[in-house]
Design an enzyme around this catalytic site. Structure first.
Site, PDB file in Angstrom:
ATOM      1  N   ASP A   1      -8.958  -5.272  -5.836  1.00  0.00           N
ATOM      2  CA  ASP A   1      -8.462  -4.277  -4.878  1.00  0.00           C
ATOM      3  C   ASP A   1      -8.555  -2.872  -5.480  1.00  0.00           C
ATOM      4  O   ASP A   1      -7.825  -2.549  -6.419  1.00  0.00           O
ATOM      5  CB  ASP A   1      -7.011  -4.606  -4.524  1.00  0.00           C
ATOM      6  CG  ASP A   1      -6.435  -3.673  -3.472  1.00  0.00           C
ATOM      7  OD1 ASP A   1      -7.104  -2.690  -3.097  1.00  0.00           O
ATOM      8  OD2 ASP A   1      -5.297  -3.927  -3.031  1.00  0.00           O
TER       9      ASP A   1
ATOM     10  N   HIS B   1      -7.687  -5.748   0.156  1.00  0.00           N
ATOM     11  CA  HIS B   1      -6.427  -5.005   0.145  1.00  0.00           C
ATOM     12  C   HIS B   1      -5.452  -5.511   1.204  1.00  0.00           C
ATOM     13  O   HIS B   1      -4.310  -5.080   1.244  1.00  0.00           O
ATOM     14  CB  HIS B   1      -6.716  -3.517   0.361  1.00  0.00           C
ATOM     15  CG  HIS B   1      -5.504  -2.636   0.245  1.00  0.00           C
ATOM     16  ND1 HIS B   1      -4.762  -2.537  -0.915  1.00  0.00           N
ATOM     17  CD2 HIS B   1      -4.899  -1.813   1.144  1.00  0.00           C
ATOM     18  CE1 HIS B   1      -3.769  -1.686  -0.724  1.00  0.00           C
ATOM     19  NE2 HIS B   1      -3.817  -1.238   0.521  1.00  0.00           N
TER      20      HIS B   1
ATOM     21  N   SER C   1       0.832  -1.198   0.000  1.00  0.00           N
ATOM     22  CA  SER C   1       0.000   0.000   0.000  1.00  0.00           C
ATOM     23  C   SER C   1       0.872   1.256   0.000  1.00  0.00           C
ATOM     24  O   SER C   1       1.675   1.447  -0.907  1.00  0.00           O
ATOM     25  CB  SER C   1      -0.951  -0.051   1.201  1.00  0.00           C
ATOM     26  OG  SER C   1      -1.996   0.875   1.068  1.00  0.00           O
TER      27      SER C   1
END
Length: 417
Positions: free
Chosen positions: A298, A349, A235
């Site tokens: 995602d 995610h 991320s």
């Protein structure tokens, strides 16, 4: 060998005799060592994206990144609140990775703005002798966690493109301000903690990383062995890894005295777009390799730039004039796919989901991912997003309004996305 190298070598060689078997893999030592340059992207992973060897190695890096989450102290009553729970010598073992084969040399701290205190963001490590023989080279690893603190969420919402101005004076002289990156990620990368972390995070995230990685490369470049640099993150951590790869390659930290380049590879898990087309072009020119591991479901991997991006502005269409002002992904995509029920959308995610999908042939993988999510409090990163967006305000900014700006994605050049 320099004094710094001698100190690191002293740590590595005793461990090489004592390490337990490395993380469970189905690949052989010979396979990884024989093709390590391809695994690091020398030919842009041509023909090996579906291979078991690559996926096993990528999952291994995913577990080393996952340790950043497991070791991050979120207990507000703890003396180590928002820092690592453990000392460098035992952190990986405490996270269940005693046999990972890496020695941590430094912890890294980042501040979401110059006024914020530094938070533990990850670590720098070096493969020990046994692991180096198995993988065919000495591997310098930088591992980054993703967004956790409120300040980091706020920084992620600053999605306007701004000049990068990284990589040294020579790079900036050539590119001017044409190379642009997301302002929030750049802020986390370059902001210095004015109060200085009590656990040793002096200077900005960038300054800490360039010093330590530069020191290690200088130490090991004289050994005569092959060396690689792997920058792995999830991320926001994937975005920081991308910025570091661009920065250090632009500065020439990976160039040996004879002109040979040490491979620099970014392994991105659920990473967002980081910069514009000029940023991508410069990364390609510098030889920075990026493997983007994505979950097809995602949404974070499609941000920023939901509407204006490398796909919608390609060709000779009406959006072509916007191309240089739009976000563009860097590197090669390794797309994973899975089916999620409506109640499981918060998991799309989460890093444990990514690791589970990479090890999809393991019957226990889904159970493993569920346990990891439970350890972090349910829905992982996406769950935290949903929780925060539902709150009324953080400081003076309504999270709902901020989230709508981030998801809008229609007018990037105005700083919305």
């Amino acid at each position: 060998m320099a004094n710094g190298a001698a100190a690191v070598a002293t740590k590595l060689r005793p461990l090489a005799r004592d390490v337990t078997p490395a993380l469970e893999r189905k690949t052989t030592t010979t396979a990884v060592a024989a093709m390590w340059r391809r695994l690091q992207g020398s030919d842009n992973w041509e023909g090996i994206l579906d291979g078991e060897t690559l996926r096993g190695e990528v999952a291994r890096y995913g577990e080393l990144v996952d340790a950043c989450y497991r070791a991050f102290d979120l207990d507000p009553t703890s003396r180590r609140h928002l820092n690592c729970k453990y000392g460098k010598e035992r952190m990986l073992a405490e996270c269940g990775l005693a046999g990972a084969g890496y020695v941590i040399t430094r912890y890294i701290y980042a501040a979401a703005s110059s006024a914020a205190a530094g938070r533990w963001i990850g670590y720098v490590a070096v493969s020990d002798d046994a692991t180096s023989r198995r993988i065919g080279r000495r591997d310098v690893l930088v591992s980054f966690r993703g967004t956790v603190t409120t300040e980091e969420w706020m920084a992620n919402l600053k999605s306007s493109l701004v000049p990068a101005r990284l990589g040294g004076a020579g790079v900036n002289a050539v590119n001017g301000d044409s190379v642009k990156v997301e302002s929030g990620f750049l802020d986390v990368y370059t902001s210095a903690d004015e109060t200085s972390s009590r656990f040793g995070g002096a200077g900005s995230c960038r300054e800490q990383l360039l010093r330590e990685v530069g020191r290690l490369l200088a130490s090991f470049s004289g050994e005569g062995d092959d060396v690689s640099v792997t920058l792995a993150g999830h991320s926001m951590g994937a975005a920081l890894a991308m910025l570091l790869g661009y920065d250090m390659a632009g500065l020439g930290l990976n160039v040996l005295a004879g002109g040979e380049k040490i491979p620099v590879t970014v392994v991105s898990f659920g990473g967002p777009r980081v910069g514009n087309a000029a940023f991508k072009a410069r990364c390609d020119e510098l030889g920075v390799k990026a493997l983007r591991v994505t979950n097809a479901r995602d949404p974070i991997t499609r941000l920023p730039g939901v509407f204006l991006n490398e796909s919608t502005t390609a060709g000779a269409g009406v959006l072509r004039p916007w191309r240089d002002a739009c976000y563009t992904h860097v590197g090669v995509e390794l797309q994973l796919d899975s089916s999620f029920k409506v109640g499981e959308l918060a998991a799309v995610h989460d890093l444990s989901t990514y690791i589970s999908l990479l090890r999809a042939d393991d019957k226990k993988s889904k159970q493993h991912a569920a346990v990891k999510r439970e350890e972090r409090g349910g829905g992982g990163v996406m769950g935290k997003v949903m929780e925060m967006v539902g709150r009324r305000r953080v400081g003076a900014l309504p999270w709902h309004d901020a989230a709508m700006l981030q998801m809008g994605g229609l007018v990037q050049t105005l700083g919305i996305i």
